[in-house]
Structure formats: C-alpha cells, structure tokens
Design a protein around this motif. Structure first.
Motif, PDB file in Angstrom:
ATOM      1  N   SER A   1      -8.116   2.131  11.658  1.00  0.00           N
ATOM      2  CA  SER A   1      -6.727   2.226  12.096  1.00  0.00           C
ATOM      3  C   SER A   1      -6.073   0.869  11.840  1.00  0.00           C
ATOM      4  N   TYR A   2      -4.745   0.854  11.839  1.00  0.00           N
ATOM      5  CA  TYR A   2      -4.052  -0.395  11.534  1.00  0.00           C
ATOM      6  C   TYR A   2      -4.369  -1.466  12.569  1.00  0.00           C
TER       7      TYR A   2
ATOM      8  N   CYS B   1       0.870  -1.173   0.000  1.00  0.00           N
ATOM      9  CA  CYS B   1       0.000   0.000   0.000  1.00  0.00           C
ATOM     10  C   CYS B   1       0.910   1.227   0.000  1.00  0.00           C
ATOM     11  N   VAL B   2       0.468   2.301  -0.620  1.00  0.00           N
ATOM     12  CA  VAL B   2       1.361   3.450  -0.824  1.00  0.00           C
ATOM     13  C   VAL B   2       0.643   4.774  -0.585  1.00  0.00           C
ATOM     14  N   LYS B   3       1.439   5.788  -0.325  1.00  0.00           N
ATOM     15  CA  LYS B   3       0.948   7.156  -0.466  1.00  0.00           C
ATOM     16  C   LYS B   3       2.022   7.957  -1.204  1.00  0.00           C
ATOM     17  N   ARG B   4       1.581   9.011  -1.862  1.00  0.00           N
ATOM     18  CA  ARG B   4       2.488   9.840  -2.638  1.00  0.00           C
ATOM     19  C   ARG B   4       2.823  11.085  -1.835  1.00  0.00           C
ATOM     20  N   GLU B   5       4.062  11.525  -1.951  1.00  0.00           N
ATOM     21  CA  GLU B   5       4.465  12.784  -1.316  1.00  0.00           C
ATOM     22  C   GLU B   5       5.415  13.461  -2.302  1.00  0.00           C
ATOM     23  N   GLY B   6       4.877  14.353  -3.115  1.00  0.00           N
ATOM     24  CA  GLY B   6       5.680  14.965  -4.175  1.00  0.00           C
ATOM     25  C   GLY B   6       6.127  13.895  -5.145  1.00  0.00           C
ATOM     26  N   GLY B   7       7.436  13.802  -5.372  1.00  0.00           N
ATOM     27  CA  GLY B   7       7.976  12.786  -6.281  1.00  0.00           C
ATOM     28  C   GLY B   7       8.417  11.532  -5.553  1.00  0.00           C
ATOM     29  N   ASP B   8       8.032  11.411  -4.292  1.00  0.00           N
ATOM     30  CA  ASP B   8       8.382  10.223  -3.511  1.00  0.00           C
ATOM     31  C   ASP B   8       7.166   9.320  -3.334  1.00  0.00           C
ATOM     32  N   VAL B   9       7.428   8.040  -3.113  1.00  0.00           N
ATOM     33  CA  VAL B   9       6.386   7.079  -2.778  1.00  0.00           C
ATOM     34  C   VAL B   9       6.694   6.535  -1.391  1.00  0.00           C
ATOM     35  N   LEU B  10       5.728   6.595  -0.494  1.00  0.00           N
ATOM     36  CA  LEU B  10       5.933   6.116   0.883  1.00  0.00           C
ATOM     37  C   LEU B  10       5.233   4.784   1.082  1.00  0.00           C
ATOM     38  N   ILE B  11       5.942   3.862   1.721  1.00  0.00           N
ATOM     39  CA  ILE B  11       5.474   2.491   1.945  1.00  0.00           C
ATOM     40  C   ILE B  11       5.708   2.147   3.410  1.00  0.00           C
ATOM     41  N   SER B  12       4.795   1.383   3.996  1.00  0.00           N
ATOM     42  CA  SER B  12       4.922   0.973   5.400  1.00  0.00           C
ATOM     43  C   SER B  12       5.262  -0.506   5.478  1.00  0.00           C
TER      44      SER B  12
ATOM     45  N   LEU C   1      -2.022   4.763   6.157  1.00  0.00           N
ATOM     46  CA  LEU C   1      -2.291   3.908   4.998  1.00  0.00           C
ATOM     47  C   LEU C   1      -3.482   2.991   5.263  1.00  0.00           C
ATOM     48  N   SER C   2      -3.580   2.495   6.488  1.00  0.00           N
ATOM     49  CA  SER C   2      -4.705   1.629   6.826  1.00  0.00           C
ATOM     50  C   SER C   2      -6.018   2.396   6.675  1.00  0.00           C
ATOM     51  N   ARG C   3      -6.048   3.645   7.133  1.00  0.00           N
ATOM     52  CA  ARG C   3      -7.271   4.450   6.998  1.00  0.00           C
ATOM     53  C   ARG C   3      -7.568   4.723   5.538  1.00  0.00           C
TER      54      ARG C   3
END
Lengths: 143, 143
Positions: free
Chosen positions: A115-116, A45-56, A107-109
């Motif tokens: 919540s996770y 699962c991902v979220k975007r932050e500008g040109g970055d991809v965040l993963i948990s 990401l869970s939300r």
C-alpha cells in the motif's frame, strides 16, 4: 449528430505495445507547462483506463497547479527493457480529488506490491492526493 | 565586473549521479514547446560537456523548429537501472550545423559501437545533422 459531436466521442486506440507498456511497470515522463510557458517534467507511475492515462499526485505540487492552469500535457512512454522505442501521448489533463487516495494505493500495489502508506510512510505529511486523468488525443512514436 | 556578468559566466555543476547517467547509455526525454504552447517530447541520445548537454538531430525535425523559435527546453534523465531517481535539467538550447555529422557519429559510437552510417544506413536520406547544445540553468530532482 454533427461531425464535431462524433469526434468528441472517439476514444484513442493504443497499440498493443503501448498497452503492454502502460499496463506494466513503466515510468513515463509527464510534461506540464509552467506559468512562463516553459516545460516542466516529472517521472510518474501510471495506469491505463481505455484511452486515458491515470496518474496520482497531490494538490500542492507544481505540476498540479500547472495542469489546472493549462491542461495540455504530454506523456512520454519508454519501456525500460527497450529504450529505442517510445510513444508520446499528447492530451488534456483533468485533476480531481475524488478517488485520490485509492489511486495512490492502487498504483503503489502495482509498482511495489505494498500500500502507499507501507511503501512511503512519510506520505502522511503529504497534501491531499488527486487523480490526474489524461485523455489522449494524439499518439506519436514507434511503440 | 557587474553581478549580472558574473552570473552569466557560472557553469551549472552536475551531481556525480547526473554525470554518471549522462556519460553512460541513458535515453533522456527532450521537451520542446510547440507553436501553440503545448509540449512536444522525444527520446534522445546525449553527451555531456561541462554543464552543457549535447544532442544530435536534423534541421528538418519538429523539435529543431521548436527550439529555433523558443529555446527553452527540459531534459528528463532517468537511469534505466534505477527509474526511481531522476533529474530534470532545465535550460536553453542553441542549434548549429557546425559539427553536426561528427556529433552524430560520436553518439552512435557511444551508444552502439558503430558509426552512424553503419548503425542506420537510411540516414543518407536524412536532412543535415545539427548539434543541439542545451546550456542547463536549473537542476531539479533526486539524481
């Protein structure tokens, strides 16, 4: 400022299609490199932050160890509702424990509305959560 | 027969979930290794043949060159209708021109109901079609 320094400050610009996919419920494949040089893949699962991809993920997963040893990764994005388009995001991953639990909850939300801990009660037995930040330096594909 | 020879004749057994996914319209991610050791990914159409996964591409693609140099690949399978399950199929790829056009047509009919030339008329300008046979030696995941 040298040309090298200028390039270091460039942020990858995603297409509208990539932004829409990353900001929605998409399940990209994260590819890391095993110690023997072969590929290892997991859906994330991902979220975007500008040109970055965040993963948990957690500190004790194979992919975490792989990225700490070799930070070169690939993130394959395919929208569930249109699998004939895709984007491969190539980049470099950094792993940090800072904000690890907060990102897992966020990401869970985003994906489940919970919540996770609500979504996955067994998570109390997991290792410490980490933030994987993929700084994308090349985009390939049709999305 | 030595133990080594016996092992060489083992065929990977897929779960029913993996068989169903591979036999349906699924768009797995094929991962190959670039010359510099970093990962390269593309979505592919597939068919199953026993414990092997067959993929169609052309002689001149980056992934083809990569597999000819380093045959270690990973195939990530995620059903479109249930992205919370997955299977990572790790294996070794062989590339052959024999039957290349026939496989392209067979996969096109499976996924689109049309021959490859009907589905993608520009394919007359493509390089020679090849069969990528991935012999799976490890399965990871929940599918």
């Amino acid at each position: 400022m040298s040309r090298h320094q200028e390039k270091a400050h460039l942020v990858t610009q995603f297409s509208d299609g990539i932004k829409k996919a990353l900001d929605g419920k998409v399940f990209p494949t994260l590819v890391t490199i095993q110690p023997d040089g072969s590929p290892q893949t997991t859906p994330v699962c991902v979220k975007r932050e500008g040109g970055d991809v965040l993963i948990s993920t957690t500190v004790d997963r194979r992919k975490t160890h792989n990225m700490q040893r070799d930070p070169r990764v690939s993130v394959m994005v395919q929208p569930l509702d249109n699998p004939y388009v895709y984007a491969e995001l190539r980049g470099t991953a950094t792993v940090s424990t800072e904000g690890g639990q907060e990102l897992a909850d966020e990401l869970s939300r985003k994906y489940t509305g919970m919540s996770y801990a609500e979504f996955y009660p067994e998570s109390v037995n997991e290792g410490q959560r980490v933030v994987v930040r993929v700084t994308v330096n090349k985009v390939v594909g049709t999305l």
